[in-house]
Design a protein around this motif. Structure first.
Motif, PDB file in Angstrom:
ATOM      1  N   UNK A   1       2.528   4.648 -30.106  1.00 33.05           N
ATOM      2  CA  UNK A   1       3.753   3.852 -29.880  1.00 33.05           C
ATOM      3  C   UNK A   1       4.048   3.003 -31.123  1.00 33.05           C
ATOM      4  N   UNK A   2       3.004   2.379 -31.657  1.00 35.77           N
ATOM      5  CA  UNK A   2       3.200   1.519 -32.841  1.00 35.77           C
ATOM      6  C   UNK A   2       3.587   2.357 -34.060  1.00 35.77           C
ATOM      7  N   UNK A   3       2.992   3.553 -34.156  1.00 34.49           N
ATOM      8  CA  UNK A   3       3.317   4.438 -35.281  1.00 34.49           C
ATOM      9  C   UNK A   3       4.777   4.913 -35.169  1.00 34.49           C
ATOM     10  N   UNK A   4       5.196   5.265 -33.959  1.00 35.16           N
ATOM     11  CA  UNK A   4       6.593   5.705 -33.762  1.00 35.16           C
ATOM     12  C   UNK A   4       7.554   4.586 -34.182  1.00 35.16           C
TER      13      UNK A   4
ATOM     14  N   UNK B   1       5.338  14.831 -24.237  1.00 35.22           N
ATOM     15  CA  UNK B   1       6.122  14.227 -25.326  1.00 35.22           C
ATOM     16  C   UNK B   1       7.296  13.431 -24.752  1.00 35.22           C
ATOM     17  N   UNK B   2       7.889  13.962 -23.680  1.00 33.98           N
ATOM     18  CA  UNK B   2       8.991  13.249 -23.032  1.00 33.98           C
ATOM     19  C   UNK B   2       8.515  11.893 -22.494  1.00 33.98           C
ATOM     20  N   UNK B   3       7.381  11.919 -21.802  1.00 35.87           N
ATOM     21  CA  UNK B   3       6.901  10.674 -21.177  1.00 35.87           C
ATOM     22  C   UNK B   3       6.558   9.626 -22.234  1.00 35.87           C
ATOM     23  N   UNK B   4       6.036  10.067 -23.397  1.00 33.57           N
ATOM     24  CA  UNK B   4       5.732   9.081 -24.442  1.00 33.57           C
ATOM     25  C   UNK B   4       7.030   8.492 -24.998  1.00 33.57           C
ATOM     26  N   UNK B   5       8.054   9.331 -25.164  1.00 32.11           N
ATOM     27  CA  UNK B   5       9.355   8.805 -25.623  1.00 32.11           C
ATOM     28  C   UNK B   5       9.927   7.825 -24.594  1.00 32.11           C
ATOM     29  N   UNK B   6       9.671   8.074 -23.321  1.00 31.51           N
ATOM     30  CA  UNK B   6      10.141   7.155 -22.262  1.00 31.51           C
ATOM     31  C   UNK B   6       9.441   5.798 -22.391  1.00 31.51           C
ATOM     32  N   UNK B   7       8.133   5.844 -22.609  1.00 30.15           N
ATOM     33  CA  UNK B   7       7.374   4.583 -22.765  1.00 30.15           C
ATOM     34  C   UNK B   7       7.811   3.853 -24.035  1.00 30.15           C
ATOM     35  N   UNK B   8       8.070   4.619 -25.090  1.00 26.90           N
ATOM     36  CA  UNK B   8       8.516   4.017 -26.348  1.00 26.90           C
ATOM     37  C   UNK B   8       9.878   3.333 -26.152  1.00 26.90           C
ATOM     38  N   UNK B   9      10.743   3.959 -25.372  1.00 23.86           N
ATOM     39  CA  UNK B   9      12.076   3.401 -25.118  1.00 23.86           C
ATOM     40  C   UNK B   9      11.952   2.078 -24.354  1.00 23.86           C
ATOM     41  N   UNK B  10      11.036   2.032 -23.398  1.00 21.74           N
ATOM     42  CA  UNK B  10      10.803   0.790 -22.647  1.00 21.74           C
ATOM     43  C   UNK B  10      10.229  -0.281 -23.584  1.00 21.74           C
ATOM     44  N   UNK B  11       9.274   0.135 -24.414  1.00 17.46           N
ATOM     45  CA  UNK B  11       8.647  -0.780 -25.382  1.00 17.46           C
ATOM     46  C   UNK B  11       9.712  -1.401 -26.290  1.00 17.46           C
TER      47      UNK B  11
ATOM     48  N   UNK C   1      12.034  -3.918 -24.284  1.00 19.36           N
ATOM     49  CA  UNK C   1      11.558  -5.236 -23.811  1.00 19.36           C
ATOM     50  C   UNK C   1      10.396  -5.800 -24.607  1.00 19.36           C
ATOM     51  N   UNK C   2       9.938  -5.045 -25.635  1.00 17.47           N
ATOM     52  CA  UNK C   2       8.897  -5.566 -26.525  1.00 17.47           C
ATOM     53  C   UNK C   2       7.487  -5.351 -26.028  1.00 17.47           C
ATOM     54  N   UNK C   3       7.327  -4.873 -24.793  1.00 17.20           N
ATOM     55  CA  UNK C   3       5.991  -4.561 -24.261  1.00 17.20           C
ATOM     56  C   UNK C   3       6.165  -3.588 -23.091  1.00 17.20           C
ATOM     57  N   UNK C   4       5.055  -2.983 -22.698  1.00 14.14           N
ATOM     58  CA  UNK C   4       5.148  -2.005 -21.603  1.00 14.14           C
ATOM     59  C   UNK C   4       4.358  -2.492 -20.375  1.00 14.14           C
ATOM     60  N   UNK C   5       3.234  -3.144 -20.620  1.00 18.36           N
ATOM     61  CA  UNK C   5       2.337  -3.563 -19.519  1.00 18.36           C
ATOM     62  C   UNK C   5       3.095  -4.382 -18.464  1.00 18.36           C
TER      63      UNK C   5
END
Ligand code: CP
Length: 310
Positions: free
Chosen positions: A27-30, A136-146, A149-153
């Motif tokens: 996520x940080x690398x993306x 890959x889709x799910x990681x892009x989804x988490x990245x979009x949330x990150x 809002x600046x965090x996912x947890x």
């Protein structure tokens, strides 16, 4: 002709067996790559990537091809029907492809065929969507949330729709990132659901399952929906009965203006969109829709995955 030569190769078939820290790092690398793409322009110079697709694709194909090219490598797309994969054991063809490449992306109809393909590969294999996972889709989804809002947890993600490959991958990543996942899935095909990960998420107190959409939306930060029928079956005559049956069951779960009025949640959809089935135009085009951003984020996430695996 198999993996025995090099067991250390890391693939992305699903997120199972990935280290939590590595996924957080992706996520940080993306984010870094998105903010400063020119710094990564030569990272994959001299590397070839084969993309073997049994099914149609817009986003997965385009984002991987552009991603590889922007990082200095070369992507070669292979349409399954125009290759000799159909004439021979899959692993033999993959063994050949891996002698000329650093990575293979595959979109296979059946998960078991993806595993056969992987068996012949001496380079990392990335699942570009099979019937069970879409990592890959799910990681892009988490990245979009990150990004949003600046965090996912701790985020509250509501998925409403048919339980499918994307849901399995969201469940895996919800475990990793500490996402509260609420599933409103009136149809759960048992051949698709990965119960192991679902149970794990439940044990962690991060999974709610219900059929009460009105109640579920009250608590959601994000509402995610997806197609009600596998995209290769959509509109096909032989799947007409299945489609009609699903539409009847699923219409009360459509993400529409009424849903939007009862929540401040943002809207996600992995595309392609089937307008007026799982979602309506007003919702897709509303200011709260992150759908296009989510789709364009596939590029940055894909680049991070390629950089990590190669
Ligand atoms: N969401 C997704 O994987 O899009 P494509 O099927 O167009 O690649």
């Amino acid at each position: 002709m198999n993996r025995k030569k090099n067991k250390e190769i890391q693939d992305l078939i699903s997120w199972e067996n990935w280290k939590s820290q590595d996924i957080h790092d992706l996520i940080l690398l993306a984010e870094k790559i998105k903010n400063n793409p020119s710094s990564y322009a030569n990272t994959l110079m001299g590397h070839f990537m084969f993309m073997i697709f049994q099914k149609t694709s817009t986003r997965t194909r385009v984002s991987f091809e552009i991603g590889m090219t922007e990082m200095g490598g070369k992507a070669v797309y292979l349409d399954w029907d125009k290759t000799n994969f159909q004439l021979t054991p899959i692993q033999y063809e993959t063994a050949y492809l891996s002698s000329h490449s650093s990575v293979i992306v595959a979109r296979m109809k059946k998960h078991e065929d993806l595993l056969k393909l992987r068996e012949g590969a001496e380079v990392p294999v990335i699942n570009g969507c099979c019937n069970i996972y879409h990592p890959c889709q799910a990681l892009a989804d988490m990245f979009t949330i990150y990004e949003d809002r600046g965090s996912i947890k701790g985020v509250k993600l509501l998925y409403v729709g048919v339980y499918n490959n994307v849901v399995n991958s969201l469940v895996e990543l919800a475990c990793i990132f500490g996402v509260h996942l609420h599933l409103v899935c009136p149809i759960c095909p048992k051949e698709v659901v990965d119960n192991k990960m679902r149970e794990k998420l439940k044990e962690n107190g991060l999974l709610t399952e219900s059929l009460d959409l009105k109640q579920a939306i009250k608590d959601a930060d994000y509402i995610y929906t997806d197609t009600w029928i596998d995209m290769e079956f959509f509109g096909q005559k032989q799947y007409k009965d299945l489609q009609e049956e699903r539409v009847k069951i699923m219409l009360p779960y459509q993400v529409n203006q009424e849903v939007l009025q009862n929540t401040n949640a943002k809207i996600l959809h992995d595309m392609p969109i089937h307008l007026n089935y799982e979602i309506t135009k007003e919702v897709v085009e509303s200011p709260r829709s992150l759908i296009l951003k989510q789709a364009s984020n596939r590029l940055h996430v894909q680049k991070a995955i390629l950089d990590f695996l190669i």
